[in-house]
Design a protein around this motif. Structure first.
Motif, PDB file in Angstrom:
ATOM      1  N   ILE A 204      22.445   2.317  28.704  1.00 22.19           N
ATOM      2  CA  ILE A 204      23.329   1.305  28.132  1.00 22.19           C
ATOM      3  C   ILE A 204      22.778   0.952  26.758  1.00 22.19           C
ATOM      4  CG2 ILE A 204      24.303  -1.004  28.395  1.00 22.19           C
ATOM      5  CD1 ILE A 204      23.972  -0.663  31.418  1.00 22.19           C
ATOM      6  N   ILE A 205      23.565   1.220  25.720  1.00 23.10           N
ATOM      7  CA  ILE A 205      23.123   1.084  24.337  1.00 23.10           C
ATOM      8  C   ILE A 205      23.756  -0.160  23.716  1.00 23.10           C
ATOM      9  CG2 ILE A 205      22.942   2.248  22.101  1.00 23.10           C
ATOM     10  CD1 ILE A 205      21.666   3.870  24.330  1.00 23.10           C
ATOM     11  N   ILE A 206      22.923  -1.140  23.374  1.00 24.95           N
ATOM     12  CA  ILE A 206      23.400  -2.340  22.688  1.00 24.95           C
ATOM     13  C   ILE A 206      23.205  -2.123  21.190  1.00 24.95           C
ATOM     14  CG2 ILE A 206      23.088  -4.817  22.378  1.00 24.95           C
ATOM     15  CD1 ILE A 206      24.095  -4.005  25.137  1.00 24.95           C
ATOM     16  N   THR A 207      24.278  -2.273  20.404  1.00 23.39           N
ATOM     17  CA  THR A 207      24.169  -1.997  18.973  1.00 23.39           C
ATOM     18  C   THR A 207      25.271  -2.717  18.204  1.00 23.39           C
ATOM     19  OG1 THR A 207      24.066  -0.212  17.311  1.00 23.39           O
ATOM     20  CG2 THR A 207      25.587   0.094  19.146  1.00 23.39           C
ATOM     21  N   HIS A 208      25.060  -2.887  16.905  1.00 22.56           N
ATOM     22  CA  HIS A 208      26.130  -3.385  16.039  1.00 22.56           C
ATOM     23  C   HIS A 208      26.647  -2.255  15.151  1.00 22.56           C
ATOM     24  CE1 HIS A 208      22.451  -3.688  13.605  1.00 22.56           C
ATOM     25  NE2 HIS A 208      23.244  -3.492  12.566  1.00 22.56           N
ATOM     26  N   GLU A 209      26.148  -1.033  15.373  1.00 24.06           N
ATOM     27  CA  GLU A 209      26.481   0.095  14.505  1.00 24.06           C
ATOM     28  C   GLU A 209      27.379   1.093  15.234  1.00 24.06           C
ATOM     29  OE1 GLU A 209      22.835   1.140  11.827  1.00 24.06           O
ATOM     30  OE2 GLU A 209      22.085   0.656  13.823  1.00 24.06           O
ATOM     31  N   MET A 210      28.570   1.293  14.727  1.00 26.88           N
ATOM     32  CA  MET A 210      29.468   2.274  15.333  1.00 26.88           C
ATOM     33  C   MET A 210      28.910   3.689  15.223  1.00 26.88           C
ATOM     34  SD  MET A 210      31.848   0.569  16.715  1.00 26.88           S
ATOM     35  CE  MET A 210      33.165   1.725  17.085  1.00 26.88           C
ATOM     36  N   ALA A 211      28.079   3.936  14.196  1.00 27.01           N
ATOM     37  CA  ALA A 211      27.486   5.268  14.046  1.00 27.01           C
ATOM     38  C   ALA A 211      26.609   5.619  15.234  1.00 27.01           C
ATOM     39  CB  ALA A 211      26.672   5.339  12.757  1.00 27.01           C
ATOM     40  N   VAL A 212      25.939   4.627  15.822  1.00 22.86           N
ATOM     41  CA  VAL A 212      25.121   4.864  17.010  1.00 22.86           C
ATOM     42  C   VAL A 212      26.014   5.235  18.190  1.00 22.86           C
ATOM     43  CG1 VAL A 212      23.586   3.766  18.697  1.00 22.86           C
ATOM     44  CG2 VAL A 212      23.230   3.382  16.244  1.00 22.86           C
ATOM     45  N   VAL A 213      27.119   4.499  18.347  1.00 25.03           N
ATOM     46  CA  VAL A 213      28.048   4.760  19.448  1.00 25.03           C
ATOM     47  C   VAL A 213      28.619   6.167  19.348  1.00 25.03           C
ATOM     48  CG1 VAL A 213      30.259   4.079  20.472  1.00 25.03           C
ATOM     49  CG2 VAL A 213      28.620   2.331  19.734  1.00 25.03           C
ATOM     50  N   GLU A 214      29.057   6.543  18.155  1.00 26.66           N
ATOM     51  CA  GLU A 214      29.698   7.844  17.999  1.00 26.66           C
ATOM     52  C   GLU A 214      28.713   8.981  18.182  1.00 26.66           C
ATOM     53  OE1 GLU A 214      31.016   7.125  14.036  1.00 26.66           O
ATOM     54  OE2 GLU A 214      29.661   8.597  13.187  1.00 26.66           O
ATOM     55  N   SER A 215      27.416   8.723  17.958  1.00 27.41           N
ATOM     56  CA  SER A 215      26.416   9.781  18.057  1.00 27.41           C
ATOM     57  C   SER A 215      26.201  10.241  19.488  1.00 27.41           C
ATOM     58  CB  SER A 215      25.088   9.314  17.466  1.00 27.41           C
ATOM     59  OG  SER A 215      25.193   9.081  16.090  1.00 27.41           O
ATOM     60  N   ILE A 216      26.119   9.301  20.444  1.00 33.08           N
ATOM     61  CA  ILE A 216      25.692   9.716  21.783  1.00 33.08           C
ATOM     62  C   ILE A 216      26.496   9.120  22.929  1.00 33.08           C
ATOM     63  CG2 ILE A 216      23.327  10.146  21.043  1.00 33.08           C
ATOM     64  CD1 ILE A 216      22.521   7.535  22.444  1.00 33.08           C
ATOM     65  N   CYS A 217      27.290   8.088  22.709  1.00 31.17           N
ATOM     66  CA  CYS A 217      27.905   7.369  23.826  1.00 31.17           C
ATOM     67  C   CYS A 217      29.130   8.101  24.377  1.00 31.17           C
ATOM     68  CB  CYS A 217      28.292   5.950  23.406  1.00 31.17           C
ATOM     69  SG  CYS A 217      26.873   4.893  23.045  1.00 31.17           S
ATOM     70  N   THR A 218      29.349   7.938  25.678  1.00 32.57           N
ATOM     71  CA  THR A 218      30.547   8.468  26.319  1.00 32.57           C
ATOM     72  C   THR A 218      31.635   7.400  26.416  1.00 32.57           C
ATOM     73  OG1 THR A 218      29.541   7.934  28.469  1.00 32.57           O
ATOM     74  CG2 THR A 218      29.309  10.204  27.668  1.00 32.57           C
ATOM     75  N   HIS A 219      31.219   6.151  26.637  1.00 33.00           N
ATOM     76  CA  HIS A 219      32.145   5.030  26.754  1.00 33.00           C
ATOM     77  C   HIS A 219      31.632   3.875  25.894  1.00 33.00           C
ATOM     78  CE1 HIS A 219      33.052   7.401  30.351  1.00 33.00           C
ATOM     79  NE2 HIS A 219      34.217   6.785  30.405  1.00 33.00           N
ATOM     80  N   VAL A 220      32.528   2.953  25.574  1.00 37.84           N
ATOM     81  CA  VAL A 220      32.146   1.835  24.714  1.00 37.84           C
ATOM     82  C   VAL A 220      32.934   0.594  25.109  1.00 37.84           C
ATOM     83  CG1 VAL A 220      33.871   2.434  22.944  1.00 37.84           C
ATOM     84  CG2 VAL A 220      31.857   1.079  22.307  1.00 37.84           C
ATOM     85  N   ALA A 221      32.267  -0.557  24.995  1.00 39.43           N
ATOM     86  CA  ALA A 221      32.937  -1.851  25.131  1.00 39.43           C
ATOM     87  C   ALA A 221      32.680  -2.636  23.856  1.00 39.43           C
ATOM     88  CB  ALA A 221      32.401  -2.615  26.339  1.00 39.43           C
ATOM     89  N   ILE A 222      33.708  -3.290  23.355  1.00 31.08           N
ATOM     90  CA  ILE A 222      33.595  -4.086  22.131  1.00 31.08           C
ATOM     91  C   ILE A 222      33.600  -5.562  22.498  1.00 31.08           C
ATOM     92  CG2 ILE A 222      34.702  -4.685  19.941  1.00 31.08           C
ATOM     93  CD1 ILE A 222      35.821  -1.849  19.849  1.00 31.08           C
TER      94      ILE A 222
END
Length: 343
Positions: A204-222
């Motif tokens: 579970i990746i907590i971040t404020h950077e969309m670049a982090v999400v797009e790099s490795i995440c499969t799902h996302v919650a905003i």
């Protein structure tokens, strides 16, 4: 599986109660790399601390399966566990932080051994496993080094190795790359992705950077102001954000490339088509129409194009209409007019 049901968190303050989280429900499947993203103050860190009950929710349930034996084999609600049961459950939930939180007086090897010492693992076995984790994170030669002798990226790798020492099922990453430079960030994200694939750990990746999400995440919650405003696969959210908060994160104003007098402006949104199709070049070649790129914020996610581009249409009405017709006919592309654009 991790299921959050109607999680709310209220902090009492001198000025009255502060609602940090409000009625958040989401499900994270085993083996996911799940991103929780939002601007500063959105409630991301509070939410992740509620997952392992470092912060106890004011309301709601935190359900997990496979971390404690139950009579029916089903999930347990962490909020209902006794202190002893919760300590046992937390051995399956590891956490890494922005500031690493290493013990400066211990060597890297002993930092990794520390959670195993607490769990009562024999020293010889703990040392053997710690050396294996050092190898996994790519630092087999740093066993006898101290944290002060390491770079930021190396410290985070040691922190990840320490997090793996309890053989967790879940890895919580609270802004784990925010203190790192872009190159080091990419290497740490790749390491987390490799660990997820190799060991099957849910991240579970907590971040404020969309670049982090797009790099490795499969799902996302905003999150926004303590509420979950949007969730889905990364491709779904990046291709068609349904909320204003989502649009601000996915479609920022973009890098301003130049300023031109234009007759009209359109936003081209890339919805997951091939990132190797040169749309603007094709428009010029196929239609003989040239458009000005006013701003762009596009990204390649697993070979697919997401993001948006602002285009200035030519002043000639026929040329502009030809460009619009061509763009709207393209697969995996959405075109919308931007009537209030100001260069």
């Amino acid at each position: 599986m991790i299921e959050l049901r109607h999680i709310s968190k209220i902090f009492p303050t001198a000025d009255g109660d502060f609602q940090a989280l409000s009625d958040i429900s989401l499900t994270i499947q085993d083996g996911d790399i799940f991103g929780i993203v939002g601007m500063s103050g959105a409630g991301k860190s509070t939410l992740v601390r509620c997952i392992n009950l470092l912060e106890r929710p004011t309301e709601g349930q935190v359900l997990m399966d496979g971390i404690l034996e139950t009579e029916d084999g089903g999930p347990v609600d962490l909020c209902s566990l006794s202190p002893a049961q919760l300590r046992q459950a937390r051995r399956s939930i590891s956490m890494i932080f922005q500031q690493f939180n290493l013990l400066m007086q211990r060597t890297c090897l002993n930092n990794i051994c520390f959670p195993m010492e607490i769990a009562g693992v024999p020293r010889a076995e703990a040392k053997k496993r710690a050396l294996e984790y050092l190898d996994i994170v790519g630092l087999p030669d740093k066993a006898n080094a101290y944290p002060a002798q390491l770079s930021g990226g190396q410290k985070q790798r040691i922190a990840i190795a320490r997090a793996l020492a309890s053989n967790p099922k879940v890895l919580l990453c609270d802004e784990a790359t925010s203190a790192l430079d872009p190159t080091t960030t990419r290497s740490i994200l790749k390491l987390i992705q490799d660990i997820n694939r190799r060991l099957g750990i849910t991240a579970i990746i907590i971040t404020h950077e969309m670049a982090v999400v797009e790099s490795i995440c499969t799902h996302v919650a905003i999150l926004e102001k303590g509420r979950m405003v949007e969730t889905g696969t990364v491709e779904e959210v990046f291709s068609n954000p349904k909320t204003e908060a989502g649009r601000r994160l996915v479609f920022p104003e973009g890098a301003n490339i130049d300023k031109f007098p234009v007759a009209g402006v359109v936003r081209v949104v890339f919805n997951g088509g091939s990132s190797y199709e040169p749309l603007i070049a094709s428009l010029a070649i196929d239609c003989g129409v040239k458009v000005n790129i006013l701003g762009a914020d596009t990204r390649n996610v697993n070979g697919k194009a997401f993001g948006s581009m602002l285009l200035g249409l030519p002043e000639d009405r026929n040329e502009a209409a030809k460009a619009m017709s061509y763009l709207r006919a393209q697969k995996d592309v959405t075109v919308e007019e931007v009537p209030d654009y100001h260069a």
